[in-house]
Design a protein around this motif. Sequence first.
Motif, PDB file in Angstrom:
ATOM      1  N   MET A   3       0.833  -1.202   0.000  1.00  0.00           N
ATOM      2  CA  MET A   3       0.000   0.000   0.000  1.00  0.00           C
ATOM      3  C   MET A   3       0.874   1.261   0.000  1.00  0.00           C
ATOM      4  SD  MET A   3      -2.860   1.610  -0.030  1.00  0.00           S
ATOM      5  CE  MET A   3      -4.125   0.375   0.270  1.00  0.00           C
ATOM      6  N   ASN A   4       1.912   1.265   0.861  1.00  0.00           N
ATOM      7  CA  ASN A   4       2.791   2.433   0.911  1.00  0.00           C
ATOM      8  C   ASN A   4       3.460   2.686  -0.432  1.00  0.00           C
ATOM      9  OD1 ASN A   4       2.322   3.272   3.498  1.00  0.00           O
ATOM     10  ND2 ASN A   4       4.003   2.100   4.405  1.00  0.00           N
ATOM     11  N   ARG A   5       3.816   1.611  -1.135  1.00  0.00           N
ATOM     12  CA  ARG A   5       4.451   1.770  -2.438  1.00  0.00           C
ATOM     13  C   ARG A   5       3.515   2.468  -3.417  1.00  0.00           C
ATOM     14  NH1 ARG A   5       7.011  -3.584  -4.784  1.00  0.00           N
ATOM     15  NH2 ARG A   5       8.074  -3.353  -2.770  1.00  0.00           N
ATOM     16  N   LEU A   6       2.229   2.098  -3.393  1.00  0.00           N
ATOM     17  CA  LEU A   6       1.243   2.737  -4.264  1.00  0.00           C
ATOM     18  C   LEU A   6       1.046   4.201  -3.875  1.00  0.00           C
ATOM     19  CD1 LEU A   6      -0.867   2.601  -6.504  1.00  0.00           C
ATOM     20  CD2 LEU A   6      -2.504   1.740  -4.814  1.00  0.00           C
ATOM     21  N   LEU A   7       0.982   4.473  -2.569  1.00  0.00           N
ATOM     22  CA  LEU A   7       0.821   5.845  -2.109  1.00  0.00           C
ATOM     23  C   LEU A   7       2.018   6.695  -2.499  1.00  0.00           C
ATOM     24  CD1 LEU A   7      -0.687   5.259   1.458  1.00  0.00           C
ATOM     25  CD2 LEU A   7      -1.892   5.805  -0.662  1.00  0.00           C
ATOM     26  N   PHE A   8       3.226   6.136  -2.378  1.00  0.00           N
ATOM     27  CA  PHE A   8       4.431   6.863  -2.772  1.00  0.00           C
ATOM     28  C   PHE A   8       4.439   7.132  -4.278  1.00  0.00           C
ATOM     29  CE2 PHE A   8       7.033   5.046   0.998  1.00  0.00           C
ATOM     30  CZ  PHE A   8       6.431   5.972   1.844  1.00  0.00           C
ATOM     31  N   LEU A   9       3.908   6.178  -5.060  1.00  0.00           N
ATOM     32  CA  LEU A   9       3.845   6.361  -6.513  1.00  0.00           C
ATOM     33  C   LEU A   9       2.944   7.541  -6.857  1.00  0.00           C
ATOM     34  CD1 LEU A   9       4.464   5.468  -9.397  1.00  0.00           C
ATOM     35  CD2 LEU A   9       2.555   3.854  -9.234  1.00  0.00           C
ATOM     36  N   ILE A  10       1.792   7.629  -6.199  1.00  0.00           N
ATOM     37  CA  ILE A  10       0.890   8.767  -6.421  1.00  0.00           C
ATOM     38  C   ILE A  10       1.569  10.062  -5.990  1.00  0.00           C
ATOM     39  CG2 ILE A  10      -1.314   9.805  -5.765  1.00  0.00           C
ATOM     40  CD1 ILE A  10      -2.423   6.967  -5.452  1.00  0.00           C
ATOM     41  N   GLU A  22       4.718  10.643  -6.067  1.00  0.00           N
ATOM     42  CA  GLU A  22       5.743  10.934  -7.061  1.00  0.00           C
ATOM     43  C   GLU A  22       5.140  11.587  -8.306  1.00  0.00           C
ATOM     44  OE1 GLU A  22       7.675   7.250  -7.758  1.00  0.00           O
ATOM     45  OE2 GLU A  22       8.961   7.379  -5.991  1.00  0.00           O
ATOM     46  N   VAL A  23       3.961  11.120  -8.717  1.00  0.00           N
ATOM     47  CA  VAL A  23       3.284  11.734  -9.873  1.00  0.00           C
ATOM     48  C   VAL A  23       2.948  13.200  -9.567  1.00  0.00           C
ATOM     49  CG1 VAL A  23       1.190  11.713 -11.281  1.00  0.00           C
ATOM     50  CG2 VAL A  23       2.351   9.560 -10.740  1.00  0.00           C
ATOM     51  N   SER A  24       2.360  13.451  -8.400  1.00  0.00           N
ATOM     52  CA  SER A  24       2.010  14.814  -8.008  1.00  0.00           C
ATOM     53  C   SER A  24       3.261  15.682  -7.893  1.00  0.00           C
ATOM     54  CB  SER A  24       1.254  14.809  -6.674  1.00  0.00           C
ATOM     55  OG  SER A  24       0.045  14.099  -6.785  1.00  0.00           O
TER      56      SER A  24
END
Length: 206
Positions: free
Chosen positions: A1-8, A10-12
């Motif tokens: 989950m943290n990896r997905l949150l970090f990916l978002i 990173e996009v922002s």
Amino acid sequence: MNRLLFLIDEVSTWVGKAFSWCILLLTFVVCYEVVSRYVFGAPTSWAYDTSYILYGSLFMMCGAYLLSRNGHVRGDFLYRTWKPRTQAGIDLLLYVTCFVPAALTLIYSGYGFAKMSWIMNEHSSFTPDGPPIYPFKTLIPVAGALLLLQGIAEMARCMICLRTGAWPQRLHDVEELEQIMLQQHAIQDDADRFAHEHAETSGGLR
């Protein structure tokens, strides 16, 4: 989950940092207009349109980046006194009731504005030969989509906090921790080097 949150995050962050260059261009345009108007008496016909397009782009496209950094204004004098679960509960309630409807409205209405602007081949009406503004209006639904995506990540963080009682890390928290660790390693390396040199010097004196 943290990896997905970090990916978002990173996009922002990438979008926000890319559009942050608008402030440099905006500074140049304003300075050029001031000098041209008041020193040479020759005001430009394009500075006003360029200024509001740059500022509007900066304002809209950096919103998700600021949200990912938890930088939006809130009543901190109350908020910081609450326990993490209370903070998360209030945040989640406001995201669901206020933030998400606002982001969806921005996407829906912005799409309509952008679509009509492209159909009309809309140009600025502030000057006789104003620049096209349909690309600028296209940023409205894009900004709404980025805000909604980052808002989903923030709601996920709220739910994690409600479950665990502690806020999960953000991307900038991880970045700052890495910097601290690098600084600690550098300090330790300097200390080891100093100790080694001191030992060699002491051995030579004997």
